[in-house]
Structure formats: structure tokens, C-alpha cells
Design an enzyme around this catalytic site. Structure first.
Site, PDB file in Angstrom:
ATOM      1  N   HIS A 264      23.485  63.632  59.259  1.00 15.38           N
ATOM      2  CA  HIS A 264      23.318  63.678  60.718  1.00 15.38           C
ATOM      3  C   HIS A 264      24.592  63.191  61.433  1.00 15.38           C
ATOM      4  O   HIS A 264      25.145  63.881  62.282  1.00 15.38           O
ATOM      5  CB  HIS A 264      22.115  62.803  61.100  1.00 15.38           C
ATOM      6  CG  HIS A 264      21.827  62.754  62.565  1.00 15.38           C
ATOM      7  ND1 HIS A 264      20.856  63.523  63.167  1.00 15.38           N
ATOM      8  CD2 HIS A 264      22.372  62.025  63.571  1.00 15.38           C
ATOM      9  CE1 HIS A 264      20.824  63.280  64.466  1.00 15.38           C
ATOM     10  NE2 HIS A 264      21.742  62.362  64.733  1.00 15.38           N
ATOM     11  N   GLU A 265      25.047  61.999  61.055  1.00 12.79           N
ATOM     12  CA  GLU A 265      26.222  61.438  61.729  1.00 12.79           C
ATOM     13  C   GLU A 265      27.473  62.254  61.423  1.00 12.79           C
ATOM     14  O   GLU A 265      28.365  62.364  62.269  1.00 12.79           O
ATOM     15  CB  GLU A 265      26.422  59.961  61.348  1.00 12.79           C
ATOM     16  CG  GLU A 265      25.267  59.024  61.744  1.00 12.79           C
ATOM     17  CD  GLU A 265      24.887  59.053  63.213  1.00 12.79           C
ATOM     18  OE1 GLU A 265      25.755  59.329  64.056  1.00 12.79           O
ATOM     19  OE2 GLU A 265      23.691  58.827  63.534  1.00 12.79           O
ATOM     20  N   HIS A 268      27.675  64.910  63.956  1.00 17.09           N
ATOM     21  CA  HIS A 268      28.269  64.406  65.201  1.00 17.09           C
ATOM     22  C   HIS A 268      29.787  64.288  65.044  1.00 17.09           C
ATOM     23  O   HIS A 268      30.559  64.637  65.935  1.00 17.09           O
ATOM     24  CB  HIS A 268      27.726  63.007  65.527  1.00 17.09           C
ATOM     25  CG  HIS A 268      26.357  62.995  66.150  1.00 17.09           C
ATOM     26  ND1 HIS A 268      26.049  63.675  67.301  1.00 17.09           N
ATOM     27  CD2 HIS A 268      25.213  62.344  65.793  1.00 17.09           C
ATOM     28  CE1 HIS A 268      24.770  63.454  67.631  1.00 17.09           C
ATOM     29  NE2 HIS A 268      24.240  62.654  66.727  1.00 17.09           N
ATOM     30  N   GLU A 293      23.695  66.408  70.037  1.00 11.36           N
ATOM     31  CA  GLU A 293      22.593  66.274  69.087  1.00 11.36           C
ATOM     32  C   GLU A 293      22.319  67.606  68.377  1.00 11.36           C
ATOM     33  O   GLU A 293      21.834  67.622  67.249  1.00 11.36           O
ATOM     34  CB  GLU A 293      21.351  65.762  69.832  1.00 11.36           C
ATOM     35  CG  GLU A 293      20.231  65.245  68.943  1.00 11.36           C
ATOM     36  CD  GLU A 293      20.559  63.972  68.162  1.00 11.36           C
ATOM     37  OE1 GLU A 293      21.619  63.352  68.383  1.00 11.36           O
ATOM     38  OE2 GLU A 293      19.740  63.605  67.291  1.00 11.36           O
TER      39      GLU A 293
HETATM   40 ZN    ZN Z   1      22.264  61.872  66.757  1.00 13.24          ZN
END
Ligand code: ZN
Length: 499
Positions: A264-265, A268, A293
Site C-alpha cells: 500500500h505505502e 503511495h 489513495e
Molecule cells: Zn493510503
């Protein structure tokens, strides 16, 4: 180069540098700072923020932006310089509409309210946060009044996170989403449950870290311009395009926590490593939180929980944990990482139920801001919605209305961006697959560069140049839609749960 433009670039670079310096201090505070540093650090960070705020609201900057109007009109809308002037003016107009006296009060409330929450939550003490939450709501309503002419009292607050996105649009999208999601969750709950015991057991942190690093690196995260550290709440931060850091959290007894938070990160971070270097220090990263997101969710769920992803990575995972995965077949592992379970806690939610958590928060937030719900009635309203939407109810405030930090940090108008990110991740991934149909089969061989290349070209490189709507338009996606996300869920979970 135009003298005025040169001056603008110099001013914006100073503001960005001050903000990034504050980010370094904050990153250090979350990762390595000993407790004794807290008091001085709070003072130092506040000082940098104050200096940045002074520069961002300097009347000379306003006059400069006015003088640059003819140049902006002459340049095309898409040009970097015109975008720089346009976005800088937008930011200037917003920060200067808010009186400095109010900004100072809000900043203080944020700090006090956060501290009250951090103290009260372990004690399950809603009374301890009650007066702060009332103040947060009152201040937030006051904030919106600085932007007269809004359609909904939430609009000016939402714009701080997703510029130009309206409460009316979100409500319409959420109504449709909820109507489709609730029955799907019920169907899954009635189906035979998935066994995810292969994700539980003993996973030494160093082995997890090594595997996660491999995954992040293959996805395209540039370690020459980044690093991974450990914090209880994972996050991504950047100090420049050349230094974009992520954090993760390890659970020795559960593989899923660090693995999917790292993916997830990394999603980003790929976004923040991706803007055109010509925009460095000037237009920053991220069209909005929803778009941001969408990048993390695209990698975490659409890609990171797909069969093709694990066709490539499963042999390496088996090698990292041979005892554990000797007898686990890939299809069983795939089902385990896609297990759905309605639960109380948002951050632990699967991709099917996640949006229900967000819609509950958004609806209650709107009701609080409209004055239709009081803070006193909030815990009961919270529980009612959890029972009707997810079929679960919490016995404590800590696992209920007090679980998230956002409201207690006076972040009103933030939550919708998580759900928008989920919806947009499906829309953008569809667009990428349409443009480059080989992406899926490439992922199964460990090649991620075509997907990353498409994201770079269509999303990342623009930095802050375009608003959410403008960026979507450019990706050929149109507006925010429920259809692609629901199609994705139905197709995937039909397989996982045999629906
Ligand atoms: Zn996030």
C-alpha cells in the site's frame, strides 16, 4: 524567464523547503526520536509551520500572482508555468481567506484534541473527548463560513483534501455504492468461509522485511530515493522527489499486516517518486487524497491481491518461509489473502467491507456538521449503522467511535477520500488494462514496468497540476463511478467464495 515567474518560483521553493524540513522533523519523531525530544520537537515543528504560513500568506505574493495573470492567460492551460501560477493562486486564495487568529486557534485545538484522544482511548473514555469533538465540529462549521457560497457545509472542508469534489457528488456515489455493497457482503457472509490460517503463525520480522523489500523493489520503488522504516501506523512522506520514505509495521504472528501495508505505502511512494522533475519543489505531489489513495489501493488490492501477482511472488515467499508454505497450494494462499470478514475496525477491513466503514463515517460527519446529529448522540448512531451495514456492534468506544484519529485531529472532510481511492483504483486500472492489455500477463512474470509506465505518464508526472476531475478526464475515465469497482468485486469474489 519572466522576472515575475522567477520571483514566484523562488517564493514557492522557500515555502516547500520549510514544509519539507518540518516533514523531516516529523518523520524522525515517528521513527527514531527518543521520548525526551518531544517538547523541543513540538516547538521546532510549530516554528517551521509558522514561517511557512507567513510566507504563504504574504500580501506581496498575492500582488505577484495578480501581476502574473496576463502571462498565465498567454501560456496554455496545460503548461507547467501556467499551472504553477494557477495552483499557487488557488492555494493563496484559500489560506488568506482564513484569518490568522482562527488558524492559530484551530492549530491549538488540533494538538489538544489529539492529546485528549490519545489519553482517553486506552481508557475507553468517551467523556474525555466529548468537549473536544464538539469544539472540532463548531470550529469546522466556522471554517466553512470563510467560504460563503458553498453548496454544502462540508464542501470547503472536503476541498482541503480533494479539491473541487462536492458533498453532493459523494452522497450520490455512496448511495449507489451502499445499495450494491450491502447485499454482496450478506451473500459472502452466508457462503462457506475461507480459511486464512496460512497467514497466521510465526514469521520472524527480519525475514518479512527482506521479502517486503523484494516486493517493493520489483514494483519499481527506487531505494536510491527512498527507505523503509518501522512505525505503529504506516505512512509515506517525502522531502523531495529524491527522498520519498515509507514505514510499515510488523506482526510476528501475522504475515498480512506488514506485507499489504508495505505494498500500500509503496503505491503511495511510487506516486511521489513520479512527478516530472521540472515540477520539483514547486507543485509537489498528489492531485488530491482520493487520487493518492487510488494509487496505493491499485497496488495493494487490484495488483497485490491478484492471482497473477502471486504466480510470480509465491515461489519467493515459499523460499522465505519454507516450513509454513511447504504444504500450502497457491490457490489456497490466494483465497486466504482475499478473505472477507465484516469487522469493527476500519484499518483491518478487507477490500469488500472497507467502503462501508467509510460511508458510515462520511454520513455521520455530514449529519454532525449539518446539526442533525449531536456529538452526544454520535456513539449510538455509530453502533446503529455498524449493525445495519456490517452486522457487528462494538462493546467499547475504543473499537467504535473512538478508533480513528481523524475527527480528533480536526480532520473533517477527509474520510471520503479512502472510498474514492477504492473506486478510482478500479477505474484507473481498467483504463491502464485497456491501453496496455499485456499488463496482467506481464505481472505474472514479475514485469511491472508497463503498468508503472502508464501510471507515470497519465497520473504521476503531473504532480499537482490538475484537479481530481481534470486528471480523470485526461485518463479517459470521466467522473467517479461505482460500476467498475463493483464489477471487479463481483467477478473476483464469485471465484473466491463460489457465489
Ligand atoms: Zn493510503
Amino acid at each position: 524567464m519572466d522576472r515575475g515567474l522567477q520571483d514566484l518560483r523562488a517564493r514557492l521553493a522557500e515555502i516547500t523547503d520549510l514544509n519539507h524540513a518540518a516533514s523531516v522533523l516529523s518523520w524522525d519523531q515517528m521513527t527514531y526520536m527518543p521520548p525526551g525530544g518531544a517538547e523541543a520537537r513540538a516547538r521546532q515543528t510549530a516554528m517551521l509551520q509558522r514561517l511557512a504560513h507567513e510566507k504563504a500568506t504574504d500580501p506581496a505574493l498575492g500582488r505577484l500572482l495578480d501581476s502574473l495573470r496576463p502571462l498565465e492567460n498567454k501560456l496554455g492551460y496545460d503548461s507547467d508555468d501556467a499551472s504553477l501560477i494557477r495552483v499557487a493562486r488557488r492555494n493563496y486564495d484559500i489560506v488568506t481567506k482564513v484569518p490568522i487568529e482562527f488558524a492559530a486557534r484551530m492549530f491549538l485545538l488540533q494538538a489538544e484534541s489529539y492529546e485528549a484522544w490519545a489519553r482517553a482511548r486506552p481508557k475507553n473514555d468517551f467523556k474525555g473527548v466529548y468537549p473536544y469533538l464538539e469544539k472540532v465540529m463548531a470550529y469546522s462549521r466556522e471554517y466553512s463560513e470563510f467560504f460563503p457560497g458553498y453548496g454544502h457545509v462540508m464542501d470547503p472542508l472536503i476541498s482541503n483534501f480533494d479539491y473541487g469534489v462536492k458533498a453532493r457528488t459523494i452522497r450520490k456515489v455512496f448511495r449507489e455504492l451502499r445499495a450494491e455493497l450491502v447485499p454482496l457482503v450478506r451473500k459472502i457472509r452466508d457462503a462457506e468461509q475461507v480459511d486464512d490460517s496460512c497467514l497466521h503463525g510465526k514469521f520472524p520480522t527480519d525475514l518479512q522485511a527482506k521479502f517486503n523489500r523484494l516486493v517493493a523493489e520489483r514494483m519499481g520503488y527506487d531505494f536510491q530515493r527512498g527507505r523503509i522504516d518501522e512505525t505503529p501506523h504506516p505512512f509515506t512522506t517525502n522531502f523531495s522527489i529524491g527522498d520519498v520514505r515509507i514505514t510499515t509495521r510488523y506482526h510476528e504472528d501475522y504475515l498480512g499486516a506488514a506485507l499489504f501495508s508495505t505494498i500500500h505505502e509503496t503505491g503511495h511512494a511510487l506516486y511521489e517518486q513520479g512527478p516530472d522533475p521540472a515540477l520539483e519543489g514547486l507543485l509537489g505531489t498528489g492531485a488530491g487524497m482520493g487520487i493518492h489513495e487510488s494509487q496505493s489501493r491499485l497496488w495493494e488490492n487490484q495488483v497485490g491481491r491478484s492471482m497473477e501477482f502471486w504466480k510470480y511472488f509465491y515461489p519467493a515467499l515459499r523460499k522465505a518461509f519454507p516450513e509454513k508454505y511447504k504444504g500450502v497450494r497457491l490457490p489456497d494462499f490466494y483465497r486466504a489473502i482475499n478473505r472477507v470478514e465484516p469487522s469493527l475496525i476500519r484499518v483491518a477491513a478487507d477490500e469488500v467491507t472497507y467502503n462501508l466503514h467509510i460511508m458510515i463515517r462520511f454520513d455521520l460527519e455530514c449529519a454532525l456538521m449539518e446539526g442533525k446529529l449531536s456529538v452526544k448522540e454520535l456513539p449510538e448512531a455509530w453502533n446503529d449503522r455498524y449493525l445495519s451495514d456490517l452486522g457487528v456492534s462494538s462493546k467499547t468506544y475504543a473499537d467504535g467511535v473512538m478508533q480513528d484519529v481523524h475527527w480528533f485531529s480536526a480532520y473533517i472532510g477527509y474520510f471520503q477520500s479512502y472510498a474514492l481511492g477504492n473506486l478510482l483504483s478500479a477505474q484507473l486500472y481498467d483504463a491502464a488494462l485497456k491501453a496496455k492489455p499485456a499488463i496482467r500477463s506481464e505481472i505474472a512474470t514479475g514485469k511491472f514496468s508497463t503498468l508503472l509506465g502508464w501510471l507515470r505518464k497519465n497520473v504521476h508526472r503531473h504532480g499537482l497540476k490538475f484537479t481530481t476531475d481534470e486528471l480523470l478526464e485526461r485518463c479517459g475515465v470521466g467522473g467517479i463511478e461505482v460500476g467498475p469497482f463493483m464489477d471487479y468485486l463481483r467477478k473476483k469474489y464469485k471465484g473466491v467464495y463460489g457465489l
